[in-house]
Design an enzyme around this catalytic site. Structure first.
Site, PDB file in Angstrom:
ATOM      1  N   LEU A 114      70.564   6.901  48.433  1.00  0.00           N
ATOM      2  CA  LEU A 114      69.472   6.035  48.005  1.00  0.00           C
ATOM      3  C   LEU A 114      68.174   6.819  48.042  1.00  0.00           C
ATOM      4  O   LEU A 114      67.872   7.492  49.031  1.00  0.00           O
ATOM      5  CB  LEU A 114      69.368   4.809  48.915  1.00  0.00           C
ATOM      6  CG  LEU A 114      70.641   3.977  49.040  1.00  0.00           C
ATOM      7  CD1 LEU A 114      70.380   2.754  49.920  1.00  0.00           C
ATOM      8  CD2 LEU A 114      71.182   3.577  47.692  1.00  0.00           C
ATOM      9  N   GLY A 174      73.723   6.817  57.279  1.00  0.00           N
ATOM     10  CA  GLY A 174      72.365   6.503  56.849  1.00  0.00           C
ATOM     11  C   GLY A 174      72.366   5.714  55.555  1.00  0.00           C
ATOM     12  O   GLY A 174      72.892   4.616  55.484  1.00  0.00           O
ATOM     13  N   ASP A 175      71.804   6.309  54.526  1.00  0.00           N
ATOM     14  CA  ASP A 175      71.750   5.654  53.214  1.00  0.00           C
ATOM     15  C   ASP A 175      72.639   6.384  52.206  1.00  0.00           C
ATOM     16  O   ASP A 175      72.362   6.397  51.017  1.00  0.00           O
ATOM     17  CB  ASP A 175      70.307   5.586  52.716  1.00  0.00           C
ATOM     18  CG  ASP A 175      69.684   6.959  52.503  1.00  0.00           C
ATOM     19  OD1 ASP A 175      70.183   7.943  53.085  1.00  0.00           O
ATOM     20  OD2 ASP A 175      68.698   7.058  51.742  1.00  0.00           O
ATOM     21  N   GLU A 176      73.721   6.973  52.701  1.00  0.00           N
ATOM     22  CA  GLU A 176      74.649   7.724  51.857  1.00  0.00           C
ATOM     23  C   GLU A 176      76.006   7.028  51.810  1.00  0.00           C
ATOM     24  O   GLU A 176      76.499   6.532  52.829  1.00  0.00           O
ATOM     25  CB  GLU A 176      74.827   9.147  52.400  1.00  0.00           C
ATOM     26  CG  GLU A 176      73.539   9.934  52.445  1.00  0.00           C
ATOM     27  CD  GLU A 176      73.667  11.233  53.205  1.00  0.00           C
ATOM     28  OE1 GLU A 176      72.884  12.145  52.910  1.00  0.00           O
ATOM     29  OE2 GLU A 176      74.545  11.338  54.094  1.00  0.00           O
TER      30      GLU A 176
END
Length: 140
Positions: free
Chosen positions: A25, A66-68
């Site tokens: 993201l 995280g955002d992965e």
């Protein structure tokens, strides 16, 4: 498990392919900083839902950290992988509604293919991650 499957299928078929899509993201830290971590968690949940809908029965979706996120597509040709990436782009083109806020969340997607880009899952993920960063740099 997938590594074991890769080694077994490599012995059975020379044309077996696996694609690893690495999704990150863009500017997610801004969401956490401006709206709070709870709102960020809601975004991650919505991203998960959208990615699951994109992949449906075509692949395995997981949050990598995280955002992965990762999507692993088994026995897909490059054209099908490109279609999957397009589905992801379409999913992110719609606004996210989080606690009354409409958010435009963007992503960067990198792809690696077995066996061209690696013969084990660790290498495929690493190469998809590198591919994603090249995509991200071009977008800036």
């Amino acid at each position: 498990m997938l590594n074991h499957k890769l080694s077994l299928l490599q012995e059975l078929s020379d044309d077996y392919q696996v694609a690893v899509l690495f999704i990150d993201l863009n500017n997610f830290k801004h969401i956490n900083d401006s709206l709070g971590h709870e709102a960020g968690d809601l975004v991650l949940q919505e991203v998960s839902d959208r990615l699951l809908k994109c992949a449906q029965d075509a692949g395995f979706v997981c949050r990598y950290g995280g955002d992965e996120f990762l999507i692993i597509l088994e026995n897909n040709q490059l054209v099908q992988v490109e279609e999957q990436v397009e589905k992801i782009r379409e999913a992110f083109s719609r606004l996210f509604e989080i606690r009354g806020n409409l958010l435009h969340v963007t992503d960067s997607v990198g792809v690696s293919m077995y066996p061209e880009d690696g013969e084990d899952l660790v290498t495929l993920i690493k190469n998809a991650d590198h591919s994603m960063y090249r995509v991200k740099r071009r977008a800036l």
